[in-house]
Design a protein around this motif. Structure first.
Motif, PDB file in Angstrom:
ATOM      1  N   ALA A  15      30.169  40.302 -21.043  1.00 31.39           N
ATOM      2  CA  ALA A  15      31.174  39.277 -21.340  1.00 31.39           C
ATOM      3  C   ALA A  15      30.688  38.338 -22.435  1.00 31.39           C
ATOM      4  N   SER A  16      29.416  37.975 -22.369  1.00 30.17           N
ATOM      5  CA  SER A  16      28.881  37.005 -23.327  1.00 30.17           C
ATOM      6  C   SER A  16      28.690  37.611 -24.715  1.00 30.17           C
ATOM      7  N   MET A  17      28.299  38.890 -24.760  1.00 26.53           N
ATOM      8  CA  MET A  17      27.980  39.536 -26.038  1.00 26.53           C
ATOM      9  C   MET A  17      29.189  40.260 -26.623  1.00 26.53           C
ATOM     10  N   ASN A  18      30.312  40.170 -25.968  1.00 28.70           N
ATOM     11  CA  ASN A  18      31.491  40.944 -26.331  1.00 28.70           C
ATOM     12  C   ASN A  18      31.925  40.735 -27.781  1.00 28.70           C
ATOM     13  N   GLY A  19      31.725  39.547 -28.313  1.00 26.11           N
ATOM     14  CA  GLY A  19      32.178  39.249 -29.666  1.00 26.11           C
ATOM     15  C   GLY A  19      31.205  39.640 -30.755  1.00 26.11           C
ATOM     16  N   ASN A  20      30.077  40.232 -30.385  1.00 25.42           N
ATOM     17  CA  ASN A  20      29.092  40.659 -31.381  1.00 25.42           C
ATOM     18  C   ASN A  20      29.210  42.167 -31.576  1.00 25.42           C
ATOM     19  N   ILE A  21      29.505  42.566 -32.809  1.00 20.80           N
ATOM     20  CA  ILE A  21      29.743  43.973 -33.122  1.00 20.80           C
ATOM     21  C   ILE A  21      28.501  44.586 -33.769  1.00 20.80           C
ATOM     22  N   CYS A  22      28.126  45.769 -33.306  1.00 19.01           N
ATOM     23  CA  CYS A  22      27.054  46.538 -33.945  1.00 19.01           C
ATOM     24  C   CYS A  22      27.649  47.831 -34.472  1.00 19.01           C
ATOM     25  N   ARG A  23      27.723  47.932 -35.781  1.00 21.83           N
ATOM     26  CA  ARG A  23      28.325  49.129 -36.377  1.00 21.83           C
ATOM     27  C   ARG A  23      27.441  50.355 -36.185  1.00 21.83           C
ATOM     28  N   CYS A  24      26.166  50.139 -35.904  1.00 21.82           N
ATOM     29  CA  CYS A  24      25.257  51.270 -35.678  1.00 21.82           C
ATOM     30  C   CYS A  24      25.280  51.744 -34.221  1.00 21.82           C
ATOM     31  N   GLY A  25      25.952  51.021 -33.361  1.00 21.92           N
ATOM     32  CA  GLY A  25      26.108  51.459 -31.981  1.00 21.92           C
ATOM     33  C   GLY A  25      24.849  51.384 -31.146  1.00 21.92           C
ATOM     34  N   THR A  26      24.024  50.386 -31.390  1.00 17.94           N
ATOM     35  CA  THR A  26      22.778  50.275 -30.618  1.00 17.94           C
ATOM     36  C   THR A  26      22.967  49.480 -29.326  1.00 17.94           C
ATOM     37  N   TYR A  27      24.154  49.464 -28.804  1.00 19.99           N
ATOM     38  CA  TYR A  27      24.435  48.636 -27.619  1.00 19.99           C
ATOM     39  C   TYR A  27      23.527  48.928 -26.428  1.00 19.99           C
ATOM     40  N   PRO A  28      23.241  50.189 -26.104  1.00 15.84           N
ATOM     41  CA  PRO A  28      22.358  50.412 -24.936  1.00 15.84           C
ATOM     42  C   PRO A  28      20.985  49.759 -25.105  1.00 15.84           C
ATOM     43  N   ARG A  29      20.453  49.801 -26.312  1.00 12.76           N
ATOM     44  CA  ARG A  29      19.139  49.177 -26.546  1.00 12.76           C
ATOM     45  C   ARG A  29      19.230  47.650 -26.566  1.00 12.76           C
ATOM     46  N   ILE A  30      20.337  47.151 -27.060  1.00 12.18           N
ATOM     47  CA  ILE A  30      20.537  45.694 -27.038  1.00 12.18           C
ATOM     48  C   ILE A  30      20.620  45.225 -25.588  1.00 12.18           C
ATOM     49  N   LEU A  31      21.342  45.957 -24.763  1.00 14.58           N
ATOM     50  CA  LEU A  31      21.422  45.618 -23.343  1.00 14.58           C
ATOM     51  C   LEU A  31      20.033  45.654 -22.710  1.00 14.58           C
ATOM     52  N   ALA A  32      19.271  46.691 -23.040  1.00 18.78           N
ATOM     53  CA  ALA A  32      17.913  46.792 -22.491  1.00 18.78           C
ATOM     54  C   ALA A  32      17.054  45.618 -22.948  1.00 18.78           C
ATOM     55  N   ALA A  33      17.219  45.200 -24.188  1.00 15.04           N
ATOM     56  CA  ALA A  33      16.423  44.087 -24.709  1.00 15.04           C
ATOM     57  C   ALA A  33      16.775  42.785 -23.986  1.00 15.04           C
ATOM     58  N   ILE A  34      18.046  42.566 -23.746  1.00 14.00           N
ATOM     59  CA  ILE A  34      18.449  41.327 -23.067  1.00 14.00           C
ATOM     60  C   ILE A  34      17.953  41.348 -21.620  1.00 14.00           C
ATOM     61  N   ARG A  35      18.054  42.507 -20.983  1.00 16.96           N
ATOM     62  CA  ARG A  35      17.491  42.607 -19.623  1.00 16.96           C
ATOM     63  C   ARG A  35      15.995  42.308 -19.638  1.00 16.96           C
ATOM     64  N   ARG A  36      15.286  42.860 -20.617  1.00 19.07           N
ATOM     65  CA  ARG A  36      13.837  42.640 -20.709  1.00 19.07           C
ATOM     66  C   ARG A  36      13.522  41.168 -20.924  1.00 19.07           C
ATOM     67  N   ALA A  37      14.257  40.526 -21.828  1.00 18.26           N
ATOM     68  CA  ALA A  37      14.016  39.105 -22.087  1.00 18.26           C
ATOM     69  C   ALA A  37      14.316  38.265 -20.848  1.00 18.26           C
ATOM     70  N   ALA A  38      15.347  38.667 -20.120  1.00 18.20           N
ATOM     71  CA  ALA A  38      15.720  37.900 -18.925  1.00 18.20           C
ATOM     72  C   ALA A  38      14.634  37.976 -17.849  1.00 18.20           C
ATOM     73  N   ASN A  39      13.827  39.000 -17.908  1.00 15.39           N
ATOM     74  CA  ASN A  39      12.732  39.126 -16.952  1.00 15.39           C
ATOM     75  C   ASN A  39      11.470  38.425 -17.431  1.00 15.39           C
ATOM     76  N   GLY A  40      11.541  37.836 -18.661  1.00 12.67           N
ATOM     77  CA  GLY A  40      10.367  37.207 -19.227  1.00 12.67           C
ATOM     78  C   GLY A  40      10.392  35.695 -19.097  1.00 12.67           C
ATOM     79  N   ALA A  41       9.860  35.052 -20.108  1.00 14.06           N
ATOM     80  CA  ALA A  41       9.693  33.606 -20.068  1.00 14.06           C
ATOM     81  C   ALA A  41      10.995  32.907 -20.406  1.00 14.06           C
ATOM     82  N   THR A  42      10.976  31.566 -20.340  1.00  9.48           N
ATOM     83  CA  THR A  42      12.135  30.767 -20.763  1.00  9.48           C
ATOM     84  C   THR A  42      12.338  30.945 -22.253  1.00  9.48           C
ATOM     85  N   GLN A  43      13.603  30.754 -22.694  1.00 13.89           N
ATOM     86  CA  GLN A  43      13.956  31.050 -24.096  1.00 13.89           C
ATOM     87  C   GLN A  43      13.591  29.921 -25.019  1.00 13.89           C
TER      88      GLN A  43
END
Ligand code: FES
Ligand code: FES
Length: 155
Positions: free
Chosen positions: A127-155
């Motif tokens: 829902a939050s990232m819905n407005g960000n378009i990736c023409r290269c279609g790297t969405y699965p990796r972007i999702l993985a990156a956000i999950r990884r960051a969420a498991n890490g330190a404060t932003q």
């Protein structure tokens, strides 16, 4: 034309521009902060995303005359003392880009999300990232990156 003092990446920078000129144009063309990208110019792609007082915002839609003393953070100002933020590091670790055109907007949108919701569900990420378009279609990796960051330190 008018003179504006913008609070950008912990500095105050003076620019002369028309008040209706977009913040995106001022960042790129006047201040040479070219990490913020032009995509659609209509608020539809997220390539131009910056943080305004910590909240992801479309700089292509923001007239510079309306910015005031809002603290603007661009991708150039995200690292602290030469260290990448957890979101930046997670994007690197997950290889969450191909051409990289969308990446600065993706990273800043993810930072904004995780500051407001440190441990989002996948649905909240979508829902939050819905407005960000990736023409290269790297969405699965972007999702993985956000999950990884969420498991890490404060932003
Ligand atoms: S350039 Fe601003 S949303 Fe596309
Ligand atoms: S990595 Fe190419 S547009 Fe997203």
């Amino acid at each position: 034309m008018g003179e504006f003092v913008l609070h950008i990446n912990d500095s105050h920078l003076r620019v002369t521009a028309a008040p209706e000129e977009s913040l995106l144009s001022v960042l790129r063309d006047h201040l040479k902060l070219t990490g913020t990208h032009y995509g659609c110019g209509e608020g539809q792609c997220g390539a131009c995303t910056v943080l305004l007082d910590g909240v992801a915002s479309r700089s292509c839609l923001m007239p510079v005359g309306g910015v005031g003393d809002t603290h603007i953070v661009t991708i150039e100002g995200l690292e602290q003392n030469g260290r990448l933020t957890p979101v930046q590091q997670a994007f690197l670790d997950e290889g969450a880009f191909q051409c990289g055109y969308c990446t600065s907007g993706m990273v800043l949108s993810a930072v904004s999300l995780l500051r407001q919701t440190p441990h989002p569900t996948d649905q909240q990420i979508f829902a939050s990232m819905n407005g960000n378009i990736c023409r290269c279609g790297t969405y699965p990796r972007i999702l993985a990156a956000i999950r990884r960051a969420a498991n890490g330190a404060t932003q």
